[in-house]
Design a protein around this motif. Structure first.
Motif, PDB file in Angstrom:
ATOM      1  N   ASN A   1      20.747   0.282 -18.043  1.00 27.51           N
ATOM      2  CA  ASN A   1      20.587  -0.840 -18.971  1.00 27.51           C
ATOM      3  C   ASN A   1      19.127  -1.199 -19.195  1.00 27.51           C
ATOM      4  OD1 ASN A   1      23.297  -1.638 -19.827  1.00 27.51           O
ATOM      5  ND2 ASN A   1      23.640  -1.984 -17.652  1.00 27.51           N
ATOM      6  N   GLY A   2      18.214  -0.311 -18.782  1.00 23.83           N
ATOM      7  CA  GLY A   2      16.808  -0.494 -19.087  1.00 23.83           C
ATOM      8  C   GLY A   2      16.011  -1.321 -18.090  1.00 23.83           C
ATOM      9  N   PHE A   3      16.612  -1.681 -16.966  1.00 23.34           N
ATOM     10  CA  PHE A   3      15.894  -2.453 -15.953  1.00 23.34           C
ATOM     11  C   PHE A   3      15.073  -1.527 -15.063  1.00 23.34           C
ATOM     12  CE2 PHE A   3      19.304  -5.295 -17.168  1.00 23.34           C
ATOM     13  CZ  PHE A   3      18.676  -6.523 -17.201  1.00 23.34           C
ATOM     14  N   SER A   4      14.116  -2.099 -14.368  1.00 25.39           N
ATOM     15  CA  SER A   4      13.285  -1.361 -13.430  1.00 25.39           C
ATOM     16  C   SER A   4      13.612  -1.796 -12.013  1.00 25.39           C
ATOM     17  CB  SER A   4      11.799  -1.637 -13.698  1.00 25.39           C
ATOM     18  OG  SER A   4      11.460  -1.229 -14.997  1.00 25.39           O
ATOM     19  N   ILE A   5      13.182  -0.988 -11.067  1.00 24.31           N
ATOM     20  CA  ILE A   5      13.350  -1.290  -9.645  1.00 24.31           C
ATOM     21  C   ILE A   5      11.959  -1.307  -9.027  1.00 24.31           C
ATOM     22  CG2 ILE A   5      14.282  -0.484  -7.450  1.00 24.31           C
ATOM     23  CD1 ILE A   5      16.332   1.118  -9.078  1.00 24.31           C
ATOM     24  N   VAL A   6      11.704  -2.282  -8.175  1.00 17.92           N
ATOM     25  CA  VAL A   6      10.441  -2.336  -7.442  1.00 17.92           C
ATOM     26  C   VAL A   6      10.761  -2.107  -5.965  1.00 17.92           C
ATOM     27  CG1 VAL A   6       8.485  -3.763  -6.773  1.00 17.92           C
ATOM     28  CG2 VAL A   6       9.404  -3.908  -9.090  1.00 17.92           C
ATOM     29  N   LEU A   7      10.038  -1.185  -5.345  1.00 15.69           N
ATOM     30  CA  LEU A   7      10.261  -0.858  -3.937  1.00 15.69           C
ATOM     31  C   LEU A   7       8.972  -0.991  -3.156  1.00 15.69           C
ATOM     32  CD1 LEU A   7      12.186   2.450  -4.608  1.00 15.69           C
ATOM     33  CD2 LEU A   7      13.212   0.314  -3.889  1.00 15.69           C
ATOM     34  N   LEU A   8       9.090  -1.405  -1.913  1.00 14.63           N
ATOM     35  CA  LEU A   8       7.953  -1.429  -1.001  1.00 14.63           C
ATOM     36  C   LEU A   8       8.055  -0.152  -0.163  1.00 14.63           C
ATOM     37  CD1 LEU A   8       8.217  -5.173   0.075  1.00 14.63           C
ATOM     38  CD2 LEU A   8       6.688  -4.164  -1.638  1.00 14.63           C
ATOM     39  N   VAL A   9       7.361   0.890  -0.589  1.00 16.66           N
ATOM     40  CA  VAL A   9       7.540   2.202   0.033  1.00 16.66           C
ATOM     41  C   VAL A   9       6.827   2.361   1.363  1.00 16.66           C
ATOM     42  CG1 VAL A   9       8.003   3.354  -2.158  1.00 16.66           C
ATOM     43  CG2 VAL A   9       5.666   3.302  -1.258  1.00 16.66           C
ATOM     44  N   ASP A  10       6.044   1.382   1.773  1.00 11.96           N
ATOM     45  CA  ASP A  10       5.362   1.490   3.060  1.00 11.96           C
ATOM     46  C   ASP A  10       6.168   0.845   4.189  1.00 11.96           C
ATOM     47  OD1 ASP A  10       4.950  -1.123   2.139  1.00 11.96           O
ATOM     48  OD2 ASP A  10       3.103  -1.310   3.287  1.00 11.96           O
ATOM     49  N   GLN A  11       7.341   0.333   3.879  1.00 11.11           N
ATOM     50  CA  GLN A  11       8.150  -0.331   4.888  1.00 11.11           C
ATOM     51  C   GLN A  11       8.949   0.660   5.720  1.00 11.11           C
ATOM     52  OE1 GLN A  11       8.006  -3.937   5.174  1.00 11.11           O
ATOM     53  NE2 GLN A  11       6.250  -3.209   4.021  1.00 11.11           N
ATOM     54  N   LYS A  12       9.160   0.330   6.977  1.00 16.71           N
ATOM     55  CA  LYS A  12       9.976   1.157   7.861  1.00 16.71           C
ATOM     56  C   LYS A  12      11.437   0.996   7.467  1.00 16.71           C
ATOM     57  CE  LYS A  12      11.204   1.755  12.693  1.00 16.71           C
ATOM     58  NZ  LYS A  12      10.955   1.258  14.052  1.00 16.71           N
ATOM     59  N   ASP A  13      12.155   2.089   7.438  1.00 14.25           N
ATOM     60  CA  ASP A  13      13.585   2.073   7.159  1.00 14.25           C
ATOM     61  C   ASP A  13      14.272   2.838   8.276  1.00 14.25           C
ATOM     62  OD1 ASP A  13      16.186   2.354   6.323  1.00 14.25           O
ATOM     63  OD2 ASP A  13      15.678   2.929   4.283  1.00 14.25           O
ATOM     64  N   SER A  14      14.889   2.137   9.191  1.00 12.26           N
ATOM     65  CA  SER A  14      15.503   2.773  10.357  1.00 12.26           C
ATOM     66  C   SER A  14      16.549   3.815   9.980  1.00 12.26           C
ATOM     67  CB  SER A  14      16.127   1.719  11.267  1.00 12.26           C
ATOM     68  OG  SER A  14      15.123   0.853  11.751  1.00 12.26           O
ATOM     69  N   ALA A  15      17.130   3.688   8.792  1.00  6.28           N
ATOM     70  CA  ALA A  15      18.122   4.654   8.331  1.00  6.28           C
ATOM     71  C   ALA A  15      17.486   5.749   7.477  1.00  6.28           C
ATOM     72  CB  ALA A  15      19.206   3.944   7.529  1.00  6.28           C
ATOM     73  N   GLY A  16      16.181   5.671   7.283  1.00 10.63           N
ATOM     74  CA  GLY A  16      15.494   6.603   6.394  1.00 10.63           C
ATOM     75  C   GLY A  16      15.211   7.948   7.031  1.00 10.63           C
ATOM     76  N   GLU A  17      14.502   8.756   6.279  1.00  7.20           N
ATOM     77  CA  GLU A  17      14.103  10.099   6.715  1.00  7.20           C
ATOM     78  C   GLU A  17      12.759  10.040   7.420  1.00  7.20           C
ATOM     79  OE1 GLU A  17      15.808  13.003   6.122  1.00  7.20           O
ATOM     80  OE2 GLU A  17      17.439  11.937   5.111  1.00  7.20           O
ATOM     81  N   GLU A  18      12.539  10.971   8.323  1.00 10.70           N
ATOM     82  CA  GLU A  18      11.245  11.092   8.994  1.00 10.70           C
ATOM     83  C   GLU A  18      10.262  11.772   8.032  1.00 10.70           C
ATOM     84  OE1 GLU A  18      10.065  10.356  12.116  1.00 10.70           O
ATOM     85  OE2 GLU A  18      11.899   9.492  12.925  1.00 10.70           O
ATOM     86  N   VAL A  19       9.216  11.041   7.657  1.00  9.60           N
ATOM     87  CA  VAL A  19       8.209  11.550   6.737  1.00  9.60           C
ATOM     88  C   VAL A  19       6.836  11.170   7.289  1.00  9.60           C
ATOM     89  CG1 VAL A  19       7.339  11.506   4.361  1.00  9.60           C
ATOM     90  CG2 VAL A  19       9.785  11.273   4.778  1.00  9.60           C
ATOM     91  N   LYS A  20       5.871  12.042   7.116  1.00  7.27           N
ATOM     92  CA  LYS A  20       4.529  11.811   7.641  1.00  7.27           C
ATOM     93  C   LYS A  20       3.822  10.690   6.883  1.00  7.27           C
ATOM     94  CE  LYS A  20       2.549  15.574   8.830  1.00  7.27           C
ATOM     95  NZ  LYS A  20       1.814  16.840   8.853  1.00  7.27           N
ATOM     96  N   PHE A  21       3.239   9.778   7.666  1.00  5.75           N
ATOM     97  CA  PHE A  21       2.444   8.679   7.131  1.00  5.75           C
ATOM     98  C   PHE A  21       1.298   8.476   8.114  1.00  5.75           C
ATOM     99  CE2 PHE A  21       1.947   3.959   6.273  1.00  5.75           C
ATOM    100  CZ  PHE A  21       1.503   4.104   4.967  1.00  5.75           C
TER     101      PHE A  21
END
Length: 111
Positions: A9-29
């Motif tokens: 419907n044309g909306f955008s999403i804003v994400l804070l990509v530097d936040q820890k996500d315990s359910a997320g993938e292991e990625v180098k930072f």
């Protein structure tokens, strides 16, 4: 499901990509493996959506300046989600390195 409907419907999403996500993938930072959300990359690829990095800076007068950078497209099938997230992390790392006083995590990012 609601996110997909919003995007259609044309909306955008804003994400804070530097936040820890315990359910997320292991990625180098900062050369350390950390749990990171990468689901948005699957959506961006599937719907050919731009990922627009937004650098925010706290100003001395309490205002926040937002800088919208060039869009990133995640449509190269040779680049997987983790590699793309590492590229995004490199961008965020450059912001942190240039002005570390702008960064503060309320959680333990690297455990």
């Amino acid at each position: 499901k609601d996110i997909i409907v919003a995007l259609k419907n044309g909306f955008s999403i804003v994400l804070l990509v530097d936040q820890k996500d315990s359910a997320g993938e292991e990625v180098k930072f900062f050369n350390k493996m950390t749990k990171t959300q990468i689901g948005f990359l699957k959506i961006a690829r599937k719907f050919n959506l731009p990922i627009i990095p937004i650098k925010n800076t706290r100003l001395d007068d309490g205002q926040i300046e937002l800088n919208f950078l060039e869009p990133i497209y995640h449509n190269d099938e040779k680049i997987n989600d983790k590699v793309m997230m590492e590229k995004i992390h490199k961008l965020v790392e450059s912001w942190i390195i240039s002005k570390p006083s702008q960064w503060f995590w309320q959680h333990k990012k690297f455990n």
